[in-house]
Write a protein that holds these residues in place. Structure first.
Motif, PDB file in Angstrom:
ATOM      1  N   HIS A 184       0.666   9.058  -0.736  1.00 13.60           N
ATOM      2  CA  HIS A 184      -0.205   9.643  -1.749  1.00 13.60           C
ATOM      3  C   HIS A 184      -0.049  11.162  -1.785  1.00 13.60           C
ATOM      4  CE1 HIS A 184      -3.164   5.994  -1.882  1.00 13.60           C
ATOM      5  NE2 HIS A 184      -2.033   5.792  -2.526  1.00 13.60           N
ATOM      6  N   THR A 192      -0.579   4.373   0.714  1.00 12.96           N
ATOM      7  CA  THR A 192      -1.436   5.414   1.286  1.00 12.96           C
ATOM      8  C   THR A 192      -0.631   6.519   1.960  1.00 12.96           C
ATOM      9  OG1 THR A 192      -3.102   3.707   1.646  1.00 12.96           O
ATOM     10  CG2 THR A 192      -3.416   5.805   2.777  1.00 12.96           C
ATOM     11  N   GLU A 244       0.834  -1.198   0.000  1.00 14.85           N
ATOM     12  CA  GLU A 244       0.000   0.000   0.000  1.00 14.85           C
ATOM     13  C   GLU A 244       0.874   1.256   0.000  1.00 14.85           C
ATOM     14  OE1 GLU A 244      -3.172   0.200  -0.405  1.00 14.85           O
ATOM     15  OE2 GLU A 244      -3.451  -1.982  -0.464  1.00 14.85           O
TER      16      GLU A 244
END
Length: 656
Positions: A313, A310, A308
């Motif tokens: 981002h 996240t 991931e």
């Protein structure tokens, strides 16, 4: 008259045996009659002997005969009723009927069990599994593929691996058990039959599998058989978009496009010869690259996973390189499904993107800020010098040799020269190539490489590296690796005579011959079947990684390099691996490990350390190397029909 003299007299024993054989061959009833006669001829005299030698037997003749009857009847299970001859005959008749019924029942049960066991041993029963991996075909990659699927420590590991091939089931199970070893929690199931037959293919339940792998055999028609298997798989799965991901391998590039069509939208097709040729070309000038790739592709250590993104981002990709303590970031999987390997550090990590990381397993890539571990004072400021042109020697020729030459032409430094010595007729253009001639000149020479004196007469002084290619299977009475091992022995003897170690890139067909290869630590041994098997297993675990490996083994884009540690950090200085990562990032590269050169650099790892902790500190020497994912400029591919090699006339040269 002469024929009558040569005819020998036939003995009575031979005539009796011939008559007995003809009698038995008449019918089943005749056979049963002879069995009855033989049984009576043995049982009755022995029973009479037992009665007459028994002190407690009756004194009268009738009593003794009755005892003989009872003993014989008990032995033959014909009943023991005595009395009038009619009663004894009826008792014997009932016993024969009972014996016939029981024998028939036993025969039916035995035949049914034997047929069922034979069917099971042939592997023709339907597999009732869910989420299993199906391997279709038998080749030198099958043991590697199955072994890696069993060894995979991730959520993608199947609960069962089912192998379908046109071989004996027991033989396949024995071969896999010898190469793979204990399967642990994964079940190994083998089924026998042609995978190109839809009826047989349905036995392995491909519609409920998690992935299907199609392997090419070593036969000349291997690629055509792969196409037939893919078409049979389409017939079993139907024309819909559902079904498991399909991963196939072909040998010839001409079959790759048809195989992609047959595999469908969820299919991935690898061309094994091109992958092997690219790796051989990449190992030139990069000693130890094959060891890095082998460590990278197997499931024994760290491998590529998706993590991931996240926490990153909206930020640049370069920030993610120092955002994991126990993982190395090498690329991005965008929300649109595009895979970007080693993108520029300023590339934006958009929402929905995922990171391509080198890590232990799926759950080990946890974000952690490591910027405080970077020591700017230890970063080397000098730019690395450009690489010089190389003078290379290629010994031998096979179907992958033209691919190797083409890859070298696209990656070699301008002014490089490749001398090809072979005992086979090889293609060569008759005119000067229009482009790329200044990059790599290719010259051919004919010599009998099967003779050790030819090899010992080579002058290796002008060459910076050697490539040894083995002959094709079936080209001679020996196995392909036998010629290769003889060549390596001669080269090792030349090294001892001259006192100069040569970088040798060797191609083998059997991984069991790797320990036998007499090469120095700076050389690379490439087993094409093992490499393809490792790639298939990796992509089978996560099909999103197929573009990553396709770019790593291509001549364009990013690839794995081993470069001197002094290009990144000051030699003789102790610093963290995070400092190396930061220095590589500033040069547009992703550092994923290093190779140390000291006394501890011994097999099996040869000093290679992939994905070290960012906080790991060590003193970097001038001989150490850093493993990076980098982008190198290459020569554009030649246009269709354009010559790619320079020709030097020789007795073995022919026009393609």
């Amino acid at each position: 008259m002469e024929r009558s003299k040569d005819r020998r007299p036939v003995s009575l024993q031979d005539r009796a045996r011939y008559w007995f054989d003809r009698t038995l061959a008449r019918s089943t009833g005749t056979l049963m009659g002879w069995l009855v006669i033989i049984c009576l001829a043995v049982v009755v005299p022995v029973s009479a002997l037992l009665v007459w030698t028994d002190p407690g037997s009756p004194r009268s003749l009738s009593g003794r005969l009755a005892a003989v009857w009872r003993s014989s009847a008990e032995t033959l299970r014909l009943g023991t009723v005595t009395g009038t001859p009619l009663r004894m005959l009826l008792s014997a008749l009932l016993g024969l009927v009972a014996l016939l019924c029981v024998s028939t029942l036993v025969g039916v049960i035995t035949t049914g069990l034997a047929e069922r066991l034979a069917e099971l041993s042939r592997g023709r029963s339907t597999v009732l599994e869910q989420g299993h991996a199906v391997v279709l075909g038998w080749s030198d990659q099958v043991s590697t593929v199955v072994g890696e699927l069993v060894a995979a420590q991730s959520s993608y590991r199947p609960r069962a691996v089912v192998v379908l091939a046109e071989r004996d089931k027991t033989e396949m199970e024995r071969a896999l058990a010898a190469h793979v070893g204990p399967a642990g929690r994964t079940r190994l199931v083998c089924r026998s039959g042609p995978a190109s037959d839809p009826g047989v293919l349905a036995l392995v339940s491909p519609q409920t599998a998690s992935t299907v792998l199609v392997l090419p055999s070593g036969e000349p028609t291997a690629d055509a058989e792969v196409l037939r298997v893919l078409l049979a798989l389409r017939a079993v799965l139907g024309e819909g978009t559902g079904g498991p991901p399909v991963l196939a391998a072909v040998l010839d590039d001409r079959y790759r496009a048809p195989a992609r069509l047959a595999a469908g939208p969820r299919g991935t097709v690898l061309e094994t010869d091109t992958v092997t040729a690219r790796l051989i070309a990449q190992c030139v000038g990069r000693p130890g690259l094959s060891l890095v790739l082998r460590d990278l592709l197997d499931f024994a250590g760290d491998e590529f996973h998706l993590a991931e993104a996240t926490a990153f981002h909206g930020g640049p990709f370069g920030a993610a390189l120092l955002g994991h303590a126990t993982s190395c970031v090498v690329g991005l999987l965008t929300a649109e499904g595009r895979t970007l390997l080693n993108p520029p550090a300023a590339t934006l990590v958009a929402p929905g993107s995922r990171l391509v990381v080198l890590t232990r397993d799926d759950g080990s890539a946890r974000p952690e800020d490591c910027r405080h571990l970077v020591e700017p004072s230890a970063i080397a400021m000098a730019q690395p010098p450009p690489e010089d042109a190389a003078h290379l020697l290629l010994l031998g020729w096979n179907r992958r040799a033209p691919l190797v030459v083409n890859q070298l032409r696209r990656t070699a430094r301008p002014g490089s020269v490749l001398d090809v010595v072979t005992d086979r007729a090889v293609p060569g253009p008759t005119r000067e190539p229009e482009s790329g001639a200044a990059r790599l000149a290719v010259r051919f020479q004919s010599a009998d490489l099967s003779r050790p004196e030819t090899l010992l007469g080579l002058d290796l002084a002008p060459y910076d590296g050697l490539i040894v290619l083995g002959p094709e299977p079936g080209d001679g009475p020996d196995r392909p690796d036998d010629r290769t091992l003889v060549t390596l022995l001669a080269l090792r003897l030349l090294e001892e005579r001259t006192g100069r170690e040569m970088r040798v890139i060797t191609e083998l067909t059997d991984d069991r011959n790797r320990p036998l290869a007499p090469v120095n630590p700076g050389s690379d041994v490439i087993v094409s079947g093992e490499l393809t098997g490792l790639l298939l297993a990796q992509i089978a675990q996560n099909r999103h990684l197929a573009p990553v490996f396709d770019e790593l083994f291509s001549a364009d884009g990013s690839t794995i390099c081993l470069r001197q540690a002094g290009h990144y950090v000051r030699t003789g200085c102790e610093t963290t691996f995070a400092t190396v990562v930061a220095a590589a990032r500033d040069r547009g590269e992703c550092a994923i490990g290093y190779r140390r050169h000291d006394r501890r650099a011994i097999p099996p790892d040869h000093g290679i350390r992939l994905n070290p902790d960012k906080s790991e500190r060590r003193e970097w020497s001038a001989d150490d190397q850093v493993v990076v994912v980098a982008t190198e400029p290459t020569e554009p591919a030649p246009a269709a029909g354009q010559d790619t090699e320079e020709h030097q006339p020789g007795p073995a040269d022919t026009r393609a």
